[in-house]
Scaffold this active site. Structure first.
Site, short mmCIF file in Angstrom:
data_model
loop_
_atom_site.label_atom_id
_atom_site.label_comp_id
_atom_site.label_asym_id
_atom_site.label_seq_id
_atom_site.Cartn_x
_atom_site.Cartn_y
_atom_site.Cartn_z
N THR A 80 0.84 -1.20 0.00
CA THR A 80 0.00 0.00 0.00
C THR A 80 0.87 1.25 0.00
OG1 THR A 80 -0.16 -0.15 2.41
CG2 THR A 80 -2.03 -0.97 1.16
N GLU A 144 -4.57 4.30 3.11
CA GLU A 144 -3.62 3.40 2.45
C GLU A 144 -4.21 2.94 1.14
OE1 GLU A 144 -2.83 0.23 5.13
OE2 GLU A 144 -2.46 1.60 6.78
C1 LIG Z 1 -8.35 -2.83 0.67
C2 LIG Z 1 -7.87 -2.80 2.09
C3 LIG Z 1 -8.77 -3.09 3.12
C4 LIG Z 1 -8.36 -3.08 4.45
N1 LIG Z 1 -9.26 -3.35 5.45
C5 LIG Z 1 -8.87 -3.35 6.74
C6 LIG Z 1 -9.79 -3.64 7.80
O1 LIG Z 1 -11.00 -3.82 7.58
N2 LIG Z 1 -9.32 -3.66 9.07
C7 LIG Z 1 -7.99 -3.43 9.36
O2 LIG Z 1 -7.62 -3.47 10.54
N3 LIG Z 1 -7.12 -3.11 8.40
C8 LIG Z 1 -7.52 -3.08 7.10
N4 LIG Z 1 -6.63 -2.79 6.10
C9 LIG Z 1 -5.35 -2.21 6.47
C10 LIG Z 1 -4.25 -3.18 6.62
O3 LIG Z 1 -4.29 -3.59 7.97
C11 LIG Z 1 -3.02 -2.34 6.33
O4 LIG Z 1 -2.93 -2.11 4.96
C12 LIG Z 1 -1.80 -2.98 6.87
O5 LIG Z 1 -1.81 -2.71 8.25
C13 LIG Z 1 -0.52 -2.46 6.26
O6 LIG Z 1 -0.18 -1.23 6.77
P1 LIG Z 1 1.32 -0.73 6.70
O7 LIG Z 1 1.73 -0.73 5.25
O8 LIG Z 1 1.28 0.64 7.32
O9 LIG Z 1 2.15 -1.69 7.49
C14 LIG Z 1 -7.02 -2.79 4.77
C15 LIG Z 1 -6.10 -2.49 3.73
C16 LIG Z 1 -6.52 -2.50 2.40
C17 LIG Z 1 -5.54 -2.19 1.32
#
Ligand SMILES: Cc1cc2nc3c(=O)[nH]c(=O)nc-3n(C[C@H](O)[C@H](O)[C@H](O)COP(=O)(O)O)c2cc1C
Length: 213
Positions: A80, A144
């Site tokens: 992301t 993100e």
């Molecule tokens: C399409 C999409 C949906 C997501 N949905 C959730 C969610 O419902 N709950 C959640 O805790 N994180 C969700 N995430 C976030 C992920 O937890 C997050 O991208 C991950 O922590 C990576 O973050 P970082 O790159 O800062 O480490 C989602 C991310 C994406 C791309």
């Protein structure tokens, strides 16, 4: 629309309180309902009216790509690009936390210090998570963006432009990483199905993307 209404109703029934997700997002504890089988099975495969985005969409966001915690690519197989905090008000002031879909474009850094291959600079479909990432218990609201493209180079520091065209689902907490990965894969399919309609596809050539950065 009927499936979407059903999903919202089921989500309201299973969430811990009857308030809206926007109100919940203002809570200090940033809690979210835990995903379960009923919610997973009720997910529609296409969202938003066929006639095109409805208010408050389209919403445009832009800023230099920030590094997140790096878990997206490593833990979830879903890299992301984080938008900077100052770029969020156009959406955080009008929309609730959750998962959104639309188009995005990465464009080369203005000072020319870093190059971007042409194939990585096209307008591409995206899914965006706006929220507190309850699964990882983040302390900050983040946006993100996962772009559906296999990037040849890393895009940190480059400019990112996003046009948000619709809402997919509320942010949820998860009992396992696998369940989160499964929901993100469904988000990607729902976004691609939803964007393939002519009233959405036309936003690929929105002036936001044509203007030079
Ligand atoms: C399409 C999409 C949906 C997501 N949905 C959730 C969610 O419902 N709950 C959640 O805790 N994180 C969700 N995430 C976030 C992920 O937890 C997050 O991208 C991950 O922590 C990576 O973050 P970082 O790159 O800062 O480490 C989602 C991310 C994406 C791309």
């Amino acid at each position: 629309m009927i499936l979407q209404d059903l999903y919202s109703t089921i989500w309201r029934l299973f969430s811990s309180s009857p308030e809206t997700a926007a109100q919940a997002a203002l809570h200090d504890d940033h809690t979210a309902p835990v995903q379960n089988e009923v919610l997973r099975k009720a997910r529609p495969q296409i969202v938003g009216p066929d006639s095109g985005p409805e208010a408050p969409f389209p919403i445009e966001l832009s800023g230099a790509v920030q590094r997140g915690f790096g878990r997206g690519g490593k833990d979830l197989g879903c890299p992301t690009a984080n938008l900077p905090d100052e770029s969020l008000p156009p959406i955080s002031s009008v929309a609730r936390t959750g998962v959104y879909y639309g188009f995005a474009q990465v464009s080369a850094r203005k000072d020319g210090s870093k190059l971007l291959p042409d194939e990585d600079a096209k307008v591409m479909p995206m899914v965006m998570s706006l929220g507190w990432n309850p699964f990882y218990k983040n302390e900050r609201l983040t946006a993100e963006v996962h772009i559906m493209h296999d990037f040849k180079s890393d895009f940190y520091g480059h400019d990112l432009k996003v046009i948000v065209l619709g809402y997919i689902r509320p942010e949820l907490d998860y009992v396992s990483r696998e369940a989160l990965i499964q929901d993100i894969q469904t988000d990607i399919k729902v976004a691609l199905n939803s964007l393939a309609r002519p009233a959405y596809e036309k936003f690929k050539s929105d002036p936001l993307f044509i203007r030079s950065p």
